[in-house]
Design a protein around this motif. Structure first.
Motif, PDB file in Angstrom:
ATOM      1  N   LYS A 249       0.936  -1.257  -0.022  1.00 24.83           N
ATOM      2  CA  LYS A 249      -0.195  -0.077  -0.195  1.00 24.83           C
ATOM      3  C   LYS A 249       0.929   1.002   0.016  1.00 24.83           C
ATOM      4  CE  LYS A 249      -3.923  -2.274   2.387  1.00 24.83           C
ATOM      5  NZ  LYS A 249      -4.784  -2.378   3.568  1.00 24.83           N
ATOM      6  N   MET A 250       0.277   2.314  -0.868  1.00 23.26           N
ATOM      7  CA  MET A 250       1.189   3.408  -1.206  1.00 23.26           C
ATOM      8  C   MET A 250       0.648   4.592  -0.750  1.00 23.26           C
ATOM      9  SD  MET A 250       1.701   6.159  -3.431  1.00 23.26           S
ATOM     10  CE  MET A 250       0.951   5.528  -4.610  1.00 23.26           C
ATOM     11  N   ASP A 251       1.283   5.636   0.043  1.00 23.58           N
ATOM     12  CA  ASP A 251       0.607   6.716   0.326  1.00 23.58           C
ATOM     13  C   ASP A 251       1.940   7.961   0.274  1.00 23.58           C
ATOM     14  OD1 ASP A 251      -1.122   8.849   1.375  1.00 23.58           O
ATOM     15  OD2 ASP A 251      -0.957   8.269   3.611  1.00 23.58           O
ATOM     16  N   ALA A 252       1.631   8.984  -0.578  1.00 19.21           N
ATOM     17  CA  ALA A 252       2.711   9.947  -0.597  1.00 19.21           C
ATOM     18  C   ALA A 252       2.363  10.977  -1.024  1.00 19.21           C
ATOM     19  CB  ALA A 252       3.575   9.577  -1.993  1.00 19.21           C
ATOM     20  N   VAL A 253       3.057  12.260  -0.559  1.00 14.06           N
ATOM     21  CA  VAL A 253       2.757  13.629  -1.032  1.00 14.06           C
ATOM     22  C   VAL A 253       4.074  14.402  -1.702  1.00 14.06           C
ATOM     23  CG1 VAL A 253       1.947  16.175  -0.034  1.00 14.06           C
ATOM     24  CG2 VAL A 253       1.164  13.854   0.850  1.00 14.06           C
ATOM     25  N   LEU A 254       3.794  14.724  -2.935  1.00 12.59           N
ATOM     26  CA  LEU A 254       5.195  15.234  -3.514  1.00 12.59           C
ATOM     27  C   LEU A 254       4.997  16.691  -3.959  1.00 12.59           C
ATOM     28  CD1 LEU A 254       7.699  14.692  -5.172  1.00 12.59           C
ATOM     29  CD2 LEU A 254       5.949  14.503  -7.080  1.00 12.59           C
ATOM     30  N   LEU A 255       5.952  17.439  -3.291  1.00 14.21           N
ATOM     31  CA  LEU A 255       5.699  19.064  -3.465  1.00 14.21           C
ATOM     32  C   LEU A 255       6.800  19.456  -4.552  1.00 14.21           C
ATOM     33  CD1 LEU A 255       5.917  19.866   0.250  1.00 14.21           C
ATOM     34  CD2 LEU A 255       4.056  19.632  -1.082  1.00 14.21           C
ATOM     35  N   CYS A 256       6.382  20.088  -5.587  1.00 11.01           N
ATOM     36  CA  CYS A 256       7.362  20.579  -6.400  1.00 11.01           C
ATOM     37  C   CYS A 256       7.013  22.219  -7.032  1.00 11.01           C
ATOM     38  CB  CYS A 256       6.897  19.931  -7.946  1.00 11.01           C
ATOM     39  SG  CYS A 256       7.042  18.013  -7.761  1.00 11.01           S
ATOM     40  N   LYS A 257       8.527  22.727  -7.263  1.00  6.95           N
ATOM     41  CA  LYS A 257       8.480  24.008  -7.605  1.00  6.95           C
ATOM     42  C   LYS A 257       8.868  24.189  -9.075  1.00  6.95           C
ATOM     43  CE  LYS A 257       9.813  25.754  -3.246  1.00  6.95           C
ATOM     44  NZ  LYS A 257      10.849  26.300  -2.467  1.00  6.95           N
ATOM     45  N   THR A 258       8.151  24.641  -9.871  1.00 14.14           N
ATOM     46  CA  THR A 258       8.417  24.675 -11.319  1.00 14.14           C
ATOM     47  C   THR A 258       8.204  25.962 -11.802  1.00 14.14           C
ATOM     48  OG1 THR A 258       6.103  24.518 -12.089  1.00 14.14           O
ATOM     49  CG2 THR A 258       7.008  22.339 -11.526  1.00 14.14           C
ATOM     50  N   PRO A 259       8.714  26.215 -13.077  1.00 19.54           N
ATOM     51  CA  PRO A 259       8.600  27.723 -13.651  1.00 19.54           C
ATOM     52  C   PRO A 259       6.901  27.905 -13.795  1.00 19.54           C
ATOM     53  CG  PRO A 259      10.162  26.331 -15.002  1.00 19.54           C
ATOM     54  CD  PRO A 259       9.392  25.310 -14.021  1.00 19.54           C
ATOM     55  N   GLN A 260       6.070  27.177 -13.871  1.00 22.75           N
ATOM     56  CA  GLN A 260       4.814  27.451 -13.924  1.00 22.75           C
ATOM     57  C   GLN A 260       3.985  27.667 -12.473  1.00 22.75           C
ATOM     58  OE1 GLN A 260       5.970  24.306 -15.391  1.00 22.75           O
ATOM     59  NE2 GLN A 260       6.377  25.471 -17.320  1.00 22.75           N
ATOM     60  N   GLY A 261       4.660  27.405 -11.533  1.00 29.24           N
ATOM     61  CA  GLY A 261       4.324  27.591 -10.106  1.00 29.24           C
ATOM     62  C   GLY A 261       4.501  26.498  -9.247  1.00 29.24           C
ATOM     63  N   GLU A 262       3.834  26.291  -8.091  1.00 27.01           N
ATOM     64  CA  GLU A 262       4.220  25.349  -7.185  1.00 27.01           C
ATOM     65  C   GLU A 262       3.091  24.278  -7.284  1.00 27.01           C
ATOM     66  OE1 GLU A 262       4.881  26.992  -3.145  1.00 27.01           O
ATOM     67  OE2 GLU A 262       6.500  28.117  -3.777  1.00 27.01           O
ATOM     68  N   SER A 263       3.433  22.798  -6.760  1.00 23.86           N
ATOM     69  CA  SER A 263       2.249  21.933  -6.898  1.00 23.86           C
ATOM     70  C   SER A 263       2.445  21.023  -5.805  1.00 23.86           C
ATOM     71  CB  SER A 263       2.397  21.316  -8.259  1.00 23.86           C
ATOM     72  OG  SER A 263       3.610  20.293  -8.303  1.00 23.86           O
ATOM     73  N   ARG A 264       1.244  20.459  -5.522  1.00 29.05           N
ATOM     74  CA  ARG A 264       1.623  19.487  -4.482  1.00 29.05           C
ATOM     75  C   ARG A 264       0.362  18.422  -4.549  1.00 29.05           C
ATOM     76  NH1 ARG A 264      -1.566  18.117   0.705  1.00 29.05           N
ATOM     77  NH2 ARG A 264      -0.036  17.596   2.320  1.00 29.05           N
ATOM     78  N   MET A 265       1.058  17.266  -4.898  1.00 27.77           N
ATOM     79  CA  MET A 265       0.509  15.999  -5.285  1.00 27.77           C
ATOM     80  C   MET A 265       0.331  14.856  -4.191  1.00 27.77           C
ATOM     81  SD  MET A 265       1.516  13.389  -8.491  1.00 27.77           S
ATOM     82  CE  MET A 265       1.498  14.625  -9.814  1.00 27.77           C
ATOM     83  N   THR A 266      -0.879  14.407  -4.067  1.00 25.90           N
ATOM     84  CA  THR A 266      -1.002  13.523  -3.307  1.00 25.90           C
ATOM     85  C   THR A 266      -1.269  12.204  -3.968  1.00 25.90           C
ATOM     86  OG1 THR A 266      -3.526  13.826  -2.923  1.00 25.90           O
ATOM     87  CG2 THR A 266      -2.039  14.907  -1.381  1.00 25.90           C
ATOM     88  N   LEU A 267      -0.525  11.026  -3.706  1.00 26.14           N
ATOM     89  CA  LEU A 267      -0.844   9.545  -4.465  1.00 26.14           C
ATOM     90  C   LEU A 267      -1.290   8.901  -3.166  1.00 26.14           C
ATOM     91  CD1 LEU A 267       2.619  10.234  -5.968  1.00 26.14           C
ATOM     92  CD2 LEU A 267       0.531   9.897  -7.374  1.00 26.14           C
TER      93      LEU A 267
END
Length: 178
Positions: free
Chosen positions: A118-136
């Protein structure tokens, strides 16, 4: 959307690796980096089987700042399917390359737990388009993974948008002969 699709395919391949317990902030800086996730995974992971994998990514919702109301969830239901060969060499390179492949910008994990498939993750990214927060969240084995993801993106100067998708990755056979 391309960055998200690429990440989904790469993350799906990476999640085939599996490991137990959550990744920790090994250096104590408050961020779980791809390198820290990779180190834990390389030490504890069940390596994926080399072979030909099919990734199917389906958008389940889209909300972008400034999008007219009649276009809300435009693109929902759109499915992208890609096939990629995961060689023995790819498997032996370790987890970090799979985790970071296809990501634009600087990304860290807020959370990364794989326990008993079972997988549970949160990825935070800073890109040229803006910031993102992905939950998986989802499940993974040596030959497949299935998960859902929700991404919140802060579009600089425009506000926050969301994209939701599901992804299924499965080994469909051996890699084609070259």
């Amino acid at each position: 959307m391309t960055r998200i699709t690429l990440f989904a395919a790469a993350a799906g391949a990476a999640l085939l690796a599996g490991c137990s317990d959550g990744a920790t902030d090994a250096d104590g800086d408050g961020e779980i980096t791809a390198g820290e996730v990779a180190a834990k995974a390389d030490a504890e992971m069940v390596k994926p089987e080399p072979g030909l994998y099919k990734a199917t990514i389906t958008m389940t919702g889209v909300d972008i700042p400034g999008m007219p109301p009649e276009m809300k969830n435009h693109g929902a239901g759109m499915t992208t399917t890609v096939e990629e060969c995961l060689t023995e060499e790819d498997v032996n390179k370790g987890f970090e390359e799979l985790v970071t492949q296809g990501q634009e910008g600087e990304c860290t994990f807020e959370k990364f737990d794989l326990d008993g498939g079972k997988m549970d993750a949160v990825l935070l990214c800073k890109t040229p388009q803006g910031e993102s927060r992905m939950t998986l969240s989802g499940t993974t084995t040596r030959t497949s993974s299935e998960y859902t993801a929700s991404t919140k993106i802060n579009f600089e100067g425009m506000g926050e948008g969301t994209m939701n998708f599901t992804a299924k990755n499965e080994r469909i056979g051996d890699c084609p002969a070259k």
